[in-house]
Write a protein that holds these residues in place. Structure first.
Motif, mmCIF file in Angstrom:
data_model
loop_
_atom_site.group_PDB
_atom_site.id
_atom_site.type_symbol
_atom_site.label_atom_id
_atom_site.label_comp_id
_atom_site.label_asym_id
_atom_site.label_seq_id
_atom_site.Cartn_x
_atom_site.Cartn_y
_atom_site.Cartn_z
ATOM 1 N N SER A 1 -24.034 -32.092 3.891
ATOM 2 C CA SER A 1 -23.479 -31.017 4.730
ATOM 3 C C SER A 1 -24.200 -30.957 6.083
ATOM 4 N N ASP A 2 -25.507 -31.343 6.143
ATOM 5 C CA ASP A 2 -26.192 -31.431 7.464
ATOM 6 C C ASP A 2 -25.487 -32.482 8.332
ATOM 7 N N VAL A 3 -25.182 -33.625 7.701
ATOM 8 C CA VAL A 3 -24.544 -34.725 8.445
ATOM 9 C C VAL A 3 -23.149 -34.287 8.901
ATOM 10 N N ALA A 4 -22.427 -33.599 7.996
ATOM 11 C CA ALA A 4 -21.066 -33.161 8.334
ATOM 12 C C ALA A 4 -21.097 -32.103 9.435
ATOM 13 N N GLY B 1 -20.244 -32.673 17.291
ATOM 14 C CA GLY B 1 -20.288 -33.823 18.200
ATOM 15 C C GLY B 1 -21.661 -34.473 18.230
ATOM 16 N N SER B 2 -22.420 -34.345 17.119
ATOM 17 C CA SER B 2 -23.770 -34.921 17.061
ATOM 18 C C SER B 2 -23.917 -35.816 15.837
ATOM 19 N N VAL B 3 -25.033 -36.546 15.799
ATOM 20 C CA VAL B 3 -25.387 -37.332 14.615
ATOM 21 C C VAL B 3 -26.816 -36.989 14.227
ATOM 22 N N VAL B 4 -27.149 -37.283 12.964
ATOM 23 C CA VAL B 4 -28.535 -37.099 12.515
ATOM 24 C C VAL B 4 -29.194 -38.477 12.488
ATOM 25 N N VAL C 1 -31.970 -26.352 8.948
ATOM 26 C CA VAL C 1 -32.859 -26.335 10.124
ATOM 27 C C VAL C 1 -33.002 -27.783 10.565
ATOM 28 N N MET C 2 -32.662 -28.059 11.780
ATOM 29 C CA MET C 2 -32.760 -29.441 12.263
ATOM 30 C C MET C 2 -33.316 -29.421 13.683
ATOM 31 N N ARG C 3 -34.263 -30.316 13.946
ATOM 32 C CA ARG C 3 -34.727 -30.419 15.340
ATOM 33 C C ARG C 3 -33.644 -31.112 16.165
ATOM 34 N N PRO D 1 -36.217 -36.198 11.052
ATOM 35 C CA PRO D 1 -34.798 -36.290 11.395
ATOM 36 C C PRO D 1 -34.509 -35.352 12.563
ATOM 37 N N ALA D 2 -33.557 -35.722 13.385
ATOM 38 C CA ALA D 2 -33.182 -34.859 14.504
ATOM 39 C C ALA D 2 -31.706 -35.058 14.804
ATOM 40 N N MET D 3 -31.102 -34.004 15.351
ATOM 41 C CA MET D 3 -29.713 -34.121 15.796
ATOM 42 C C MET D 3 -29.686 -34.654 17.218
#
Ligand SMILES: NC(=O)C1=CN([C@@H]2O[C@H](COP(=O)(O)OP(=O)(O)OC[C@H]3O[C@@H](n4cnc5c(N)ncnc54)[C@H](O)[C@@H]3O)[C@@H](O)[C@H]2O)C=CC1
Ligand SMILES: N[C@@H](CC=O)C(=O)O
Ligand code: NA
Length: 430
Positions: free
Chosen positions: A236-239, A245-248, A424-426, A269-271
């Motif tokens: 779900s983070d990836v989705a 409009g981002s990727v991990v 939570v993603m940087r 990991p970061a977006m």
């Protein structure tokens, strides 16, 4: 052409070692012409003798006694592709004492014992090259060690682990599950002997330590590198990154803070927005930006893992050390003269993207905003979508110290109206 051939002891005949043996044999004439002396295998140390190996080499070259092989008086160069700390470290030290130059692909060893190995190379007047250890086939360490040594590197940022990039790419592009993508990466020869090293970020952290050491002329070990792997990155983070409009990506980031005479090195990991050049790095490819004062921004891109591409980097080093043996020179020394402080992750300046499930009632947004303000974290955007009983709040922050950002998340978790911190993603690269 020198009369005497140079003798090479190969330690390990797995994914990388078997390709080194194959290429050394099939391209021996070209290698000899480029070096000015023929190169011949003195022996190949393996763990188990008698295994069928489809290689164009004399079966009599195989031995299970690596220590005896590196101590032979006729060995000029040792290529170590066993991996891990021991026995690789003792074998390399014994080989140096015996006067052999070393080529290795072993980032785990370099990141922990690099200073000791460089000191031993100095003491015994031999070379120590390890281009394959970071970003596989991509020439990156030699450019840092030699081409950019007249410049001041300020930042190194990139994707340095092929396995995790392969997994994240598969999750993003085909919706594949984590385990399925990891099995495929292992099958293709990208993963470490223990793939935990890849997915938990240890491999990338070792590479970050090597990069930071060379870039900033400072001793940085794997233990100095902040590390988060990709095991906590969910489908779900990836989705949700995709929706925005981002990727991990798993990034390694090494930075110098001249004012504070310190460096930071981190892997997490970061977006990244899909428009960022690193977002387009697919499969097991790696890409690294090096930002330096005079040169500006350089990008290095190519295959970061796999037997044959990695063997290319090993052979490049082999030719370099053999040329030095023939001509009597040595590789430029690697120094840690700058001796900068390695600062903790809390001091790094980052940005967060936080998704919260909150009670859908008046005043909740204000409570959430107050927590950000109390930690001195400035909000860039907030999106709210009602879902009946609760609401999803998606907050993107401006840059702040990682300590302030992680402190904010901790306080949000404790807020009664926050039902869950969903992700939570940087964020890098905007
Ligand atoms: N596979 C890749 O894409 C890349 C690997 N590397 C590095 O290259 C090194 C080798 O990696 P791989 O070839 O992938 O690993 P591998 O596990 O396929 O090969 C290592 C080989 O060493 C042998 N070995 C273990 N202990 C030994 C001993 N005491 N004496 C003789 N042989 C012994 C093992 O049986 C195995 O065949 C590691 O340091 C790895 O981190 C670096 C860049 C890329
Ligand atoms: N396991 C490593 C191999 C290359 O260093 C990776 O996946 O990048
Ligand atoms: Na490389």
């Amino acid at each position: 052409m020198s009369e005497r051939p140079l003798k090479v002891a190969l330690l390990g005949c797995g994914v990388v070692g078997s390709e080194v043996a194959r290429l050394m044999t099939t391209t021996a004439d070209d290698l000899g012409a480029r070096i000015g002396a023929r190169v011949e295998l003195a022996g190949i140390a393996v763990r188990r003798l008698g295994r069928a190996r489809d290689l164009p080499v004399d079966p009599a070259l195989f031995t299970s006694d690596a220590h005896e092989l590196v101590s032979r008086p006729d060995v000029d160069v040792v290529v170590e592709v066993i991996g891990g700390i021991e026995p690789a470290r003792s074998l390399i030290l014994a080989a140096m004492e015996n006067g052999a130059s070393i080529v290795t692909a072993n980032k785990a060893l370099l990141a922990e014992h690099g200073a000791q190995l460089h000191a031993a190379a100095e003491k015994h007047g031999v070379d120590l090259y390890y281009e394959a250890a970071v970003a596989g086939a991509i020439p990156l360490l030699r450019p840092l060690r030699e081409s950019l040594v007249g410049d001041k590197v300020k930042r190194v940022l990139g994707i340095v682990n092929g396995t995790t990039n392969f997994i994240l790419d598969r999750m993003d592009s085909t919706g594949a599950g984590f385990d399925e993508a990891l099995d495929e990466a292992t099958e293709l020869g990208y993963a470490e002997a223990d793939p935990t090293a890849d997915v938990e970020g240890f491999d990338a952290a070792a590479k970050a330590a090597i990069l930071a050491s060379l870039a900033f002329h400072t001793k940085v070990t794997a233990a100095d590198v902040y590390r988060e792997g990709i095991t906590q990155v969910s489908a779900s983070d990836v989705a949700s990154a995709r929706e925005m409009g981002s990727v991990v990506k798993l990034l390694a980031i090494c930075e110098v803070d001249e004012a504070r005479e310190s460096v930071t090195a981190r892997v997490h990991p970061a977006m990244l927005p899909r428009t960022h050049p690193l977002a387009g790095v697919r499969e097991a490819y790696n890409a690294v930006f090096v930002e330096s004062e005079a040169a500006g921004r350089l990008m290095f891109y190519g295959p970061g893992a796999g037997g044959t591409p990695t063997a290319s980097a090993v052979l490049g080093d082999l030719v370099a050390v053999c040329r030095n043996k023939v001509n009597g020179g040595r590789a430029p020394a690697v120094s840690a003269y700058a001796d900068l402080r390695v600062s903790a992750m809390g001091e790094a300046r980052t940005r967060y993207h936080i998704s919260l499930d909150v009670d859908d009632k008046a005043g909740v947004l204000a409570q959430v905003a107050l927590i950000f303000a109390q930690q001195d974290v400035s909000i860039q955007t907030v999106r709210q979508s009602g879902r009946g009983e609760d609401a999803r709040l998606v907050v993107a922050t401006h840059v702040a110290t990682d300590a302030a950002l992680s402190g904010t998340v901790e306080r949000l978790r404790a807020l009664p109206t926050v039902r869950a911190v969903a992700s939570v993603m940087r964020v890098e690269g905007e």
